[in-house]
Design a protein around this motif. Structure first.
Motif, PDB file in Angstrom:
ATOM      1  N   CYS A 516      -6.214   5.995  -1.396  1.00 55.26           N
ATOM      2  CA  CYS A 516      -5.469   6.439  -0.289  1.00 55.26           C
ATOM      3  C   CYS A 516      -3.863   6.160  -0.425  1.00 55.26           C
ATOM      4  O   CYS A 516      -4.121   4.643  -0.653  1.00 55.26           O
ATOM      5  CB  CYS A 516      -5.952   6.028   0.880  1.00 55.26           C
ATOM      6  SG  CYS A 516      -4.843   6.515   2.440  1.00 55.26           S
ATOM      7  N   ARG A 517      -2.999   6.527  -0.597  1.00 56.83           N
ATOM      8  CA  ARG A 517      -1.710   6.153  -0.750  1.00 56.83           C
ATOM      9  C   ARG A 517      -1.259   5.482   0.337  1.00 56.83           C
ATOM     10  O   ARG A 517      -0.569   4.458   0.400  1.00 56.83           O
ATOM     11  CB  ARG A 517      -0.644   7.215  -1.175  1.00 56.83           C
ATOM     12  CG  ARG A 517      -0.110   8.299  -0.002  1.00 56.83           C
ATOM     13  CD  ARG A 517       1.199   8.899  -0.332  1.00 56.83           C
ATOM     14  NE  ARG A 517       1.068   9.710  -1.631  1.00 56.83           N
ATOM     15  CZ  ARG A 517       2.264   9.977  -2.279  1.00 56.83           C
ATOM     16  NH1 ARG A 517       3.357   9.854  -1.975  1.00 56.83           N
ATOM     17  NH2 ARG A 517       2.003  10.936  -3.331  1.00 56.83           N
ATOM     18  N   VAL A 518      -1.597   5.877   1.510  1.00 56.29           N
ATOM     19  CA  VAL A 518      -1.074   4.957   2.625  1.00 56.29           C
ATOM     20  C   VAL A 518      -1.583   3.572   2.685  1.00 56.29           C
ATOM     21  O   VAL A 518      -1.043   2.587   2.889  1.00 56.29           O
ATOM     22  CB  VAL A 518      -1.655   5.789   3.976  1.00 56.29           C
ATOM     23  CG1 VAL A 518      -1.101   4.863   5.366  1.00 56.29           C
ATOM     24  CG2 VAL A 518      -1.049   7.090   3.934  1.00 56.29           C
ATOM     25  N   CYS A 519      -3.168   3.452   2.175  1.00 53.53           N
ATOM     26  CA  CYS A 519      -3.865   2.287   2.110  1.00 53.53           C
ATOM     27  C   CYS A 519      -3.025   1.333   1.092  1.00 53.53           C
ATOM     28  O   CYS A 519      -2.847   0.163   1.214  1.00 53.53           O
ATOM     29  CB  CYS A 519      -5.233   2.303   1.873  1.00 53.53           C
ATOM     30  SG  CYS A 519      -6.308   2.848   3.171  1.00 53.53           S
ATOM     31  N   GLY A 520      -2.630   2.143   0.196  1.00 54.47           N
ATOM     32  CA  GLY A 520      -2.124   1.310  -0.864  1.00 54.47           C
ATOM     33  C   GLY A 520      -0.649   0.616  -0.688  1.00 54.47           C
ATOM     34  O   GLY A 520      -0.246  -0.352  -0.869  1.00 54.47           O
ATOM     35  N   LEU A 521       0.182   1.550   0.171  1.00 54.56           N
ATOM     36  CA  LEU A 521       1.351   1.319   0.521  1.00 54.56           C
ATOM     37  C   LEU A 521       1.127  -0.026   1.522  1.00 54.56           C
ATOM     38  O   LEU A 521       1.970  -1.028   1.524  1.00 54.56           O
ATOM     39  CB  LEU A 521       2.068   2.353   1.510  1.00 54.56           C
ATOM     40  CG  LEU A 521       3.540   2.197   1.858  1.00 54.56           C
ATOM     41  CD1 LEU A 521       4.107   3.412   2.098  1.00 54.56           C
ATOM     42  CD2 LEU A 521       3.454   1.592   3.276  1.00 54.56           C
ATOM     43  N   LEU A 522       0.372   0.015   2.679  1.00 52.59           N
ATOM     44  CA  LEU A 522       0.267  -1.105   3.455  1.00 52.59           C
ATOM     45  C   LEU A 522      -0.410  -2.104   3.225  1.00 52.59           C
ATOM     46  O   LEU A 522      -0.196  -3.343   3.357  1.00 52.59           O
ATOM     47  CB  LEU A 522      -0.790  -0.228   4.821  1.00 52.59           C
ATOM     48  CG  LEU A 522      -0.408   0.725   5.383  1.00 52.59           C
ATOM     49  CD1 LEU A 522      -1.329   1.052   6.570  1.00 52.59           C
ATOM     50  CD2 LEU A 522       1.189   0.393   6.145  1.00 52.59           C
ATOM     51  N   GLN A 523      -1.341  -2.192   2.072  1.00 54.79           N
ATOM     52  CA  GLN A 523      -1.702  -3.306   1.467  1.00 54.79           C
ATOM     53  C   GLN A 523      -0.688  -4.086   0.650  1.00 54.79           C
ATOM     54  O   GLN A 523      -0.588  -5.327   0.755  1.00 54.79           O
ATOM     55  CB  GLN A 523      -2.897  -2.954   0.089  1.00 54.79           C
ATOM     56  CG  GLN A 523      -3.463  -4.250  -0.404  1.00 54.79           C
ATOM     57  CD  GLN A 523      -4.565  -3.901  -1.911  1.00 54.79           C
ATOM     58  OE1 GLN A 523      -4.620  -2.464  -1.575  1.00 54.79           O
ATOM     59  NE2 GLN A 523      -5.073  -4.719  -2.391  1.00 54.79           N
ATOM     60  N   ARG A 524       0.161  -3.481  -0.053  1.00 50.79           N
ATOM     61  CA  ARG A 524       1.582  -4.250  -0.765  1.00 50.79           C
ATOM     62  C   ARG A 524       2.210  -4.477   0.431  1.00 50.79           C
ATOM     63  O   ARG A 524       3.044  -5.989   0.212  1.00 50.79           O
ATOM     64  CB  ARG A 524       2.261  -3.118  -1.456  1.00 50.79           C
ATOM     65  CG  ARG A 524       1.630  -2.790  -2.801  1.00 50.79           C
ATOM     66  CD  ARG A 524       2.216  -1.859  -3.732  1.00 50.79           C
ATOM     67  NE  ARG A 524       1.729  -1.509  -4.966  1.00 50.79           N
ATOM     68  CZ  ARG A 524       0.907  -0.645  -5.317  1.00 50.79           C
ATOM     69  NH1 ARG A 524       0.307   0.039  -4.119  1.00 50.79           N
ATOM     70  NH2 ARG A 524       0.418  -0.485  -6.542  1.00 50.79           N
ATOM     71  N   ALA A 525       2.454  -3.759   1.559  1.00 52.76           N
ATOM     72  CA  ALA A 525       3.393  -4.426   2.657  1.00 52.76           C
ATOM     73  C   ALA A 525       2.741  -5.562   3.097  1.00 52.76           C
ATOM     74  O   ALA A 525       3.393  -6.530   3.523  1.00 52.76           O
ATOM     75  CB  ALA A 525       3.616  -3.462   3.652  1.00 52.76           C
ATOM     76  N   GLU A 526       1.482  -5.568   3.350  1.00 55.49           N
ATOM     77  CA  GLU A 526       0.653  -6.954   3.878  1.00 55.49           C
ATOM     78  C   GLU A 526       0.897  -8.156   3.178  1.00 55.49           C
ATOM     79  O   GLU A 526       1.102  -9.132   3.533  1.00 55.49           O
ATOM     80  CB  GLU A 526      -0.795  -6.455   4.178  1.00 55.49           C
ATOM     81  CG  GLU A 526      -1.620  -7.590   4.672  1.00 55.49           C
ATOM     82  CD  GLU A 526      -2.978  -7.246   4.761  1.00 55.49           C
ATOM     83  OE1 GLU A 526      -3.469  -7.482   5.727  1.00 55.49           O
ATOM     84  OE2 GLU A 526      -3.456  -6.721   3.772  1.00 55.49           O
ATOM     85  N   GLU A 527       0.706  -8.070   1.928  1.00 54.49           N
ATOM     86  CA  GLU A 527       0.783  -9.167   0.922  1.00 54.49           C
ATOM     87  C   GLU A 527       2.375  -9.508   0.781  1.00 54.49           C
ATOM     88  O   GLU A 527       2.317 -10.892   0.764  1.00 54.49           O
ATOM     89  CB  GLU A 527       0.195  -8.665  -0.485  1.00 54.49           C
ATOM     90  CG  GLU A 527      -1.340  -8.172  -0.510  1.00 54.49           C
ATOM     91  CD  GLU A 527      -1.536  -7.728  -2.051  1.00 54.49           C
ATOM     92  OE1 GLU A 527      -0.705  -6.993  -2.827  1.00 54.49           O
ATOM     93  OE2 GLU A 527      -3.066  -7.272  -1.992  1.00 54.49           O
ATOM     94  N   ASP A 528       3.234  -8.452   0.892  1.00 53.40           N
ATOM     95  CA  ASP A 528       4.501  -9.390   0.740  1.00 53.40           C
ATOM     96  C   ASP A 528       4.971 -10.164   1.981  1.00 53.40           C
ATOM     97  O   ASP A 528       5.484 -11.111   1.822  1.00 53.40           O
ATOM     98  CB  ASP A 528       5.668  -8.054   0.376  1.00 53.40           C
ATOM     99  CG  ASP A 528       6.898  -8.623   0.167  1.00 53.40           C
ATOM    100  OD1 ASP A 528       7.162  -8.737  -1.140  1.00 53.40           O
ATOM    101  OD2 ASP A 528       7.823  -8.882   1.112  1.00 53.40           O
TER     102      ASP A 528
END
Length: 634
Positions: A516-528
């Motif tokens: 899921c591209r949204v999950c990937g986007l939010l995962q990176r946003a969360e880690e950053d």
């Protein structure tokens, strides 16, 4: 004079094929027409949206008019003839069930329209009522028969029956009319008044007393309103083959003299046998009844002669619109720079698309429109025959696109403001990033082929984010954006059918966070964000700001503890979290006590939302879904 009794032998049934499949007409030509129409609408929609982004209101309006033409595409096919020729019986045979009333006396007294609908429904429109009466289909006879509605005393304009019948799905309105020439003059008048509404007709006579003077006079009147007439001779099961041939010759000669048509194609049919064939699933009887040949001829006409000219004209007009805009310099460099400057000055454009991307979209759409137009003129109307146009590279630079790599991250100063929230600042940030993504993506999905292609290739998002996207999409936007995804799902399911032994065929159709591209986007946003927050609280000023905040939820506390290295900072975070939970517990108990003692005026704001803050601390933000693999690492 040439007589074509349509007794051609159809193509044989291939070995292993299901013979019952032959009991229904070949609707592939109608399906091809629908595909071409929808493909044409898709390109028109793209051009309309692009011209709107470019401020070309006239061209946008012209595209809108063409879309209306496509949307209103419907074909009125009327059953016409003298009374007691079996018109209603023939309609029943074509739809495959005894729906319309039949009998030995003149029955039909009002116009009955059969059209496609997902479920059976009867809507009766009266002359003295604005809104139709919605009734069960079983009530039809009470409104359209002489017994239930003599001389149409109920003033029924039309009785519209919606049915989930494939033959009606392709924009056909199938109309049963009262027979002319009976003693009930009002029935004849009703049918004559309806003739201007017809696009084509099945003119039904029968082997008993064929082509009377009443029928010939009526046929002459019909010819004033339409060119395409299917001549059907019903009840052929009542005569021998030799008698049938003589009757067909007599009818063909009478029609030729009255209309001047030559050659004349006549369809001999037994509606009674045709209905029995469909009911019993008898492929041989279906062919013998003559119904199969008639239905395939109707399908061929509806998808060919009439529709090709219609679609070709729409495609040609769309190309003319683009030619006019090109002549006026709409897509020139100077015009695009001027439009970009205007949007920047106004800062109020509702379309998140720059003029350069819009121009590129128009260029690609024009190629497809030209291919569609040429294909329609040559009789190639399936979407599979439309050449693919590679997406423009400018689509990759669309500023509306938010990806995991270019999602904006907060500056250190923003974290201090984020800590003022009464929830988890990390959850709040992730929710905001998701909202920004969905706001841009739903627009792209409803207007751009590039986004639709990406969405289909990825099979959408995970279930949670699919529903979040749908929550911010209009039904129109979702219908446009999800159509290609549905096509892709159908294509992959057919691959599974073709290769049933392939492993994990169905599993590849299902989504989770890993695809899921949204999950990937939010995962990176969360880690950053966690890394930035960890740096923020490593400073004295940042730690003081965090001390007075509500802190973060347990999930993000675990991520913070995994990120910071100083033992002092780890102890600070744990102590702060424990203290906040203790305060939450105290506030909740105080709230309950004051509530029970009817001293609600004494409750403070912390007490009123303590339960909510405690839940956020434990479970995270309400609209945050974080299912990725790191769950097991905290």
């Amino acid at each position: 004079m040439t007589i074509e009794p349509t007794s051609e032998t159809p193509a044989g049934i291939a070995d292993g094929a299901n013979p019952l499949a032959e009991v229904n007409p070949d609707l592939e030509k109608l399906r091809a027409y629908t595909q071409a129409k929808l493909a044409l609408a898709e390109q028109l929609r793209i051009v309309r949206e692009a011209l709107a982004a470019l401020g070309r209101n006239r061209g946008e309006g012209q595209c809108e008019e063409l879309l209306v033409k496509l949307a209103e595409d419907r074909f009125t096919l009327a059953m016409l003839g003298q009374f007691k020729r079996g018109k209603s019986s023939l309609m029943n045979a074509i739809i495959g069930r005894e729906l319309l009333p039949t009998g030995v006396l003149p029955l039909t007294s009002a116009i009955t329209v059969l059209k496609y609908g997902p479920a059976e429904r009867l809507a009766v429109n009266r002359e003295d009522s604005i809104f139709p009466d919605e009734l069960p289909v079983s009530a039809l006879a009470g409104y359209v028969t002489e017994k239930g509605n003599p001389a149409n005393r109920l003033k029924v304009k039309t009785a519209c029956v919606e049915l989930p019948v494939p033959f009606l799905r392709r924009g056909v309105e199938f109309v049963d009319t009262p027979g002319v020439g009976s003693a009930i003059t009002s029935n004849t008048l009703t049918t004559y008044e309806f003739l201007p509404e017809c696009d084509a007709a099945l003119f039904v006579t029968s082997v008993d007393t064929p082509m009377t003077s009443v029928e010939l006079a009526f046929l002459k009147e019909i010819r004033q309103y339409m060119d395409r007439i299917f001549f059907v001779v019903n009840k052929t099961d009542l005569v021998t083959d030799n008698e049938r041939d003589e009757i067909l010759k007599f009818i063909a000669e009478a029609v030729r003299e009255q209309t001047g048509l030559n050659p004349i194609k006549i369809f001999p049919v037994s509606a009674r046998l045709g209905l029995a064939a469909k009911t019993e699933g008898d492929a041989v009887l279906y062919e013998q009844s003559g119904l199969k040949v008639l239905e395939e001829a109707l399908a061929s006409f509806l998808s060919g002669e009439k529709t090709a000219a219609f679609l070709g004209a729409v495609a040609h007009k769309a190309l003319q619109i683009l030619d006019e805009e090109t002549t006026q310099g709409t897509f020139g460099k100077a015009a695009l720079e001027a439009r970009a400057s205007t949007i920047q000055k106004e800062k109020s454009a509702t379309l998140p698309r720059d003029p350069y991307t819009a121009a590129a979209a128009v260029k690609e759409a024009r190629k497809k429109l030209a291919a569609l137009h040429a294909g329609i003129l040559q009789g190639r109307m399936t979407e599979a025959e439309i050449p693919e146009v590679p997406p423009s590279s400018t689509a990759q630079t669309d500023p509306a696109v938010v990806t995991a790599q270019d999602a904006p991250m907060p500056a250190a100063a923003n974290i201090a403001a984020d800590l003022q929230t009464r929830g988890c600042p990390v959850c709040q940030y992730i929710t905001g990033q998701a909202a920004k993504f969905f706001a841009h993506w739903q627009y792209r999905l409803s207007t751009e082929e590039q986004a639709q292609a990406e969405f289909a290739a990825e099979l959408g998002f995970c279930p949670f984010h699919t529903w979040q996207l749908l929550a911010v999409s209009s039904p129109h936007g979702a219908s446009v954006g999800y159509a290609r995804l549905a096509d892709e799902a159908a294509r992959r399911l057919k691959e599974i059918i073709a290769a049933p032994a392939a492993k994990d065929g169905m599993r590849r159709l299902l989504h989770d966070s890993r695809s899921c591209r949204v999950c990937g986007l939010l995962q990176r946003a969360e880690e950053d964000y966690i890394r930035r927050l960890a740096r923020f609280i490593s400073e004295t000023a940042g730690r003081n700001g965090y001390r007075h905040s509500e802190g973060v939820c347990l999930r993000h506390l675990g991520m913070l503890l995994s990120t910071v290295t100083a033992a002092e900072t780890r102890e600070f975070l744990l102590t702060h979290a424990a203290q906040r939970f203790e305060e939450d517990a105290e506030d909740m108990r105080s709230y309950a006590l004051k509530h029970e003692a009817v001293r609600r005026a004494l409750q403070n704001c912390n007490e009123k939302d303590a339960y909510r803050r405690a839940v956020i601390r434990i479970a995270g933000g309400r609209n945050v879904y974080l299912p990725w693999e790191e769950d097991g690492k905290i």
